[in-house]
Design an enzyme around this catalytic site. Structure first.
Site, PDB file in Angstrom:
ATOM      1  N   GLU A 280       0.839  -1.208   0.000  1.00  0.00           N
ATOM      2  CA  GLU A 280       0.000   0.000   0.000  1.00  0.00           C
ATOM      3  C   GLU A 280       0.874   1.257   0.000  1.00  0.00           C
ATOM      4  O   GLU A 280       1.834   1.364   0.755  1.00  0.00           O
ATOM      5  CB  GLU A 280      -0.870  -0.027   1.258  1.00  0.00           C
ATOM      6  CG  GLU A 280      -1.791   1.156   1.456  1.00  0.00           C
ATOM      7  CD  GLU A 280      -2.553   1.076   2.765  1.00  0.00           C
ATOM      8  OE1 GLU A 280      -3.617   1.697   2.866  1.00  0.00           O
ATOM      9  OE2 GLU A 280      -2.084   0.377   3.702  1.00  0.00           O
TER      10      GLU A 280
ATOM     11  N   LYS B 162      -9.380   1.492  -2.661  1.00  0.00           N
ATOM     12  CA  LYS B 162      -9.664   0.883  -1.360  1.00  0.00           C
ATOM     13  C   LYS B 162     -11.123   1.093  -0.960  1.00  0.00           C
ATOM     14  O   LYS B 162     -11.610   2.225  -0.923  1.00  0.00           O
ATOM     15  CB  LYS B 162      -8.729   1.501  -0.317  1.00  0.00           C
ATOM     16  CG  LYS B 162      -8.783   0.891   1.073  1.00  0.00           C
ATOM     17  CD  LYS B 162      -7.736   1.577   1.953  1.00  0.00           C
ATOM     18  CE  LYS B 162      -7.635   0.973   3.338  1.00  0.00           C
ATOM     19  NZ  LYS B 162      -6.578   1.655   4.133  1.00  0.00           N
TER      20      LYS B 162
ATOM     21  N   CYS C 267      -5.254  -3.226   2.395  1.00  0.00           N
ATOM     22  CA  CYS C 267      -5.123  -3.161   3.849  1.00  0.00           C
ATOM     23  C   CYS C 267      -6.418  -3.449   4.608  1.00  0.00           C
ATOM     24  O   CYS C 267      -6.820  -4.602   4.744  1.00  0.00           O
ATOM     25  CB  CYS C 267      -4.520  -1.810   4.247  1.00  0.00           C
ATOM     26  SG  CYS C 267      -3.635  -1.868   5.837  1.00  0.00           S
TER      27      CYS C 267
END
Length: 222
Positions: free
Chosen positions: A7, A75, A109
């Protein structure tokens, strides 16, 4: 080969949009595209861009052996506890791309904690689920456990690549790994003391334990 970078690979996870964000096609993405083309590989990496609303986009972007963009995923679940939703807008859906006979679905994540997103990707045909992260050492057991859980429950391969090193607020242990559909770790996670990790994935989803074919949808009545 499929090369994975974590990330926000160029900056590390940060709320400083001016420091982290580039326009799509900026310097970090040109670096990735050029490297993929020169080496004849596919690279999937975490980048940060800025959207039209002024907020950032915490993204995973892939470039193929021809240097062209293969996928761009934003994300889905900004990390609430750090205030990420105030600076970064959430993504609007699953994205997939083809690589070496696999259908790859990237995640970033905190997405790892939301199993329904991974199931949605598998229903679209994904059989290699990739998580790019800056996952801190104090929650590293969650990282390992959730990666294995996502593999087992979806009967899919899962590859997790995590940052090594430290920021002013957290230590990052690395522990990148590849898990097969039965939850067996094919490539063990390395620690922050290691210089890097190289992993490989081969095979197809094992049909011998077809749990997803036994799925029932439950409707809650209030």
């Amino acid at each position: 080969s499929l090369v994975l970078l974590p990330e926000m690979f160029a900056s590390g996870f940060t709320m400083n949009l001016d420091a982290a964000c580039e326009e799509p096609g900026g310097a970090a993405e040109r670096l990735l595209s050029d490297a993929a083309r020169r080496r004849g590989i596919t690279i999937l990496a975490g980048v940060a861009t800025r959207g039209p609303d002024g907020r950032g986009r915490n993204e995973a972007v892939a470039f193929g052996p021809d240097g062209a963009e293969s996928v761009r995923f934003s994300k889905l679940h900004p990390f609430t506890f750090s205030g990420e939703p105030e600076r970064f807008a959430p993504g609007d859906g699953i994205r997939t791309f083809a690589w070496a006979g696999f259908t790859v679905a990237p995640f970033v994540c905190y997405d790892l904690r939301f199993p329904e997103s991974f199931r949605a990707a598998v229903r679209r045909g994904a059989d290699l689920l990739v998580v790019l992260a800056n996952w801190p050492a104090e929650r590293s057991e969650h990282w390992l456990t959730l990666l294995r859980a996502r593999a087992i429950e979806n009967q899919a391969y899962v590859a997790g690549v995590n940052r090594c090193g430290a920021s002013p607020h957290h230590a990052y242990p690395g522990r990148s790994l590849i898990v097969d559909p039965r939850g067996v770790v094919l490539e063990p996670g390395v620690t922050a003391a290691s210089s890097g990790v190289a992993g490989w994935v081969s095979g197809v989803r094992d049909p011998g334990f077809p749990v997803r074919g036994h799925e029932h949808h439950v409707v809650e009545h209030r």
